[in-house]
Write an enzyme that holds these catalytic residues in place. Structure first.
Site, PDB file in Angstrom:
ATOM      1  N   MET A  30       7.256  30.843 -15.549  1.00 38.42           N
ATOM      2  CA  MET A  30       7.085  29.694 -14.656  1.00 38.42           C
ATOM      3  C   MET A  30       5.676  29.729 -14.056  1.00 38.42           C
ATOM      4  O   MET A  30       5.425  29.166 -12.995  1.00 38.42           O
ATOM      5  CB  MET A  30       8.151  29.711 -13.561  1.00 38.42           C
ATOM      6  CG  MET A  30       9.568  29.590 -14.151  1.00 38.42           C
ATOM      7  SD  MET A  30      10.790  28.922 -13.034  1.00 38.42           S
ATOM      8  CE  MET A  30      10.770  30.134 -11.760  1.00 38.42           C
ATOM      9  N   HIS A  37       3.877  39.750 -16.426  1.00 34.46           N
ATOM     10  CA  HIS A  37       3.890  38.766 -17.520  1.00 34.46           C
ATOM     11  C   HIS A  37       2.927  39.183 -18.633  1.00 34.46           C
ATOM     12  O   HIS A  37       3.238  39.095 -19.812  1.00 34.46           O
ATOM     13  CB  HIS A  37       3.426  37.389 -17.025  1.00 34.46           C
ATOM     14  CG  HIS A  37       4.297  36.768 -15.978  1.00 34.46           C
ATOM     15  ND1 HIS A  37       3.873  36.583 -14.678  1.00 34.46           N
ATOM     16  CD2 HIS A  37       5.551  36.279 -16.035  1.00 34.46           C
ATOM     17  CE1 HIS A  37       4.826  35.998 -13.988  1.00 34.46           C
ATOM     18  NE2 HIS A  37       5.870  35.808 -14.772  1.00 34.46           N
ATOM     19  N   GLY A 149      11.376  40.367 -18.773  1.00 35.04           N
ATOM     20  CA  GLY A 149      11.205  41.554 -17.940  1.00 35.04           C
ATOM     21  C   GLY A 149      12.538  42.031 -17.367  1.00 35.04           C
ATOM     22  O   GLY A 149      13.422  41.230 -17.068  1.00 35.04           O
ATOM     23  N   ASP A 152      14.235  40.827 -13.703  1.00 32.44           N
ATOM     24  CA  ASP A 152      15.337  39.864 -13.583  1.00 32.44           C
ATOM     25  C   ASP A 152      16.476  40.375 -14.470  1.00 32.44           C
ATOM     26  O   ASP A 152      16.704  39.866 -15.570  1.00 32.44           O
ATOM     27  CB  ASP A 152      14.864  38.474 -14.006  1.00 32.44           C
ATOM     28  CG  ASP A 152      13.829  37.930 -13.042  1.00 32.44           C
ATOM     29  OD1 ASP A 152      14.209  37.556 -11.933  1.00 32.44           O
ATOM     30  OD2 ASP A 152      12.635  37.929 -13.390  1.00 32.44           O
TER      31      ASP A 152
END
Ligand code: PAF
Length: 284
Positions: A30, A37, A149, A152
């Site tokens: 997002m 990331h 990842g 989460d």
């Protein structure tokens, strides 16, 4: 880096690459990209011929409208980071492109217990919206591998089941949590922490480490005791509003009573601090 904005364009592009025998890795995001990331992009680059990253702030997964409004948008610096990390394609769709028929989910998947507990309890509707967009993105990009990842934790579990339930031919790769030097799990939301909250936020990872240490030292330790001690420690900082501290079976997320040699357990925490909701977890 090629930037594509429509489902048709990304799909055609990936089909063409696959016809040329190329392996394609995909990192959905997002935006507000951080080293977590970028580590996914780098791993995808190592394991595939090309990497696609998507940036799409998905409105249907924000149960709290304020969180959606305040979600950091840093497209220019995101693109620079992606170029530096040698991402090949950025998929950058609009809301109208991803939701041409409106935001309502007409076919939500029932993921059962794993979607109803912990995050599911505190963020009603979040996983429906998340799974809805991940399925759309996976169908649009149609990669060989999907990179997510471990931060989460439930999201990654749900995506694994989504791929299975929808019979998608995609391998999911779940990557370790990236942490700041002091241990705070990297998150796009960290930029919203003020100086005092940032200082205290590190206590979440400290408490997780201490639970891991205690679990490693003693078989038969009661989970409830470990959870209680961690909850009390965090709550002793007036800045925190702790939502949950839970030790669960790492594969099913069901509660367990005691640590044993054969237990695969994960400790998970969600807490609010300075108007920001943080989550973190650690395998025990
Ligand atoms: O983890 C995220 O950033 C989002 O939940 C995802 C997987 C990109 C879906 O919107």
């Amino acid at each position: 880096m090629l930037i594509l904005k429509t489902i048709k364009d990304i799909n055609n592009q990936v089909v063409e690459l696959k016809e040329m025998g190329k392996k394609v890795g995909f990192v959905p995001t997002m935006g507000a990209l951080h080293e977590g990331h970028i580590s996914l992009i780098r791993l995808s680059n190592r394991e595939n011929d090309l990497t696609v990253c998507s940036i799409f702030v998905n409105p249907t997964q924000f149960n709290d409208p304020k969180d959606f409004e305040k979600y950091p948008i840093t497209l220019e610096s995101d693109m620079q980071k992606l170029i530096a990390a040698k991402c090949d394609i950025l998929f950058l769709p609009t809301v109208a492109e991803m939701y041409p028929k409106g935001l309502k989910n007409s076919e939500p998947i029932d993921f059962g217990y794993i979607a109803g507990t912990l995050e599911g309890e505190f963020r009603p509707g979040h996983f429906d919206g998340m799974a809805q967009i991940v399925e759309k993105l996976l169908r649009a990009v149609a990669p060989h591998r999907l990179y997510m990842g471990q931060k989460d934790y439930q999201q990654a579990m749900i995506c694994t089941r989504l791929i299975k339930k929808r019979n998608l031919k995609i391998k999911i790769v779940v990557c370790p949590i990236k942490r700041e030097k002091d241990g705070l799990a990297m998150s796009s939301r960290n930029v919203r922490l003020d100086a005092r909250s940032r200082k205290v936020a590190v206590e979440i990872s400290k408490v997780l480490k201490s639970m891991k240490g205690r679990a490693a030292r003693g078989e038969g330790q009661l989970i409830a005791d470990l959870e209680q001690a961690a909850f009390e420690k965090l709550s002793s900082f007036s800045e925190f509003k702790v939502e949950y501290v839970a030790i669960r079976d790492a594969k099913t997320l069901k509660p367990i009573k005691k640590i044993s040699a054969t237990t695969h357990a994960v400790a998970l925490i969600a807490a609010r601090i300075g108007g920001v909701r943080l989550i973190d977890n650690m395998l025990l």
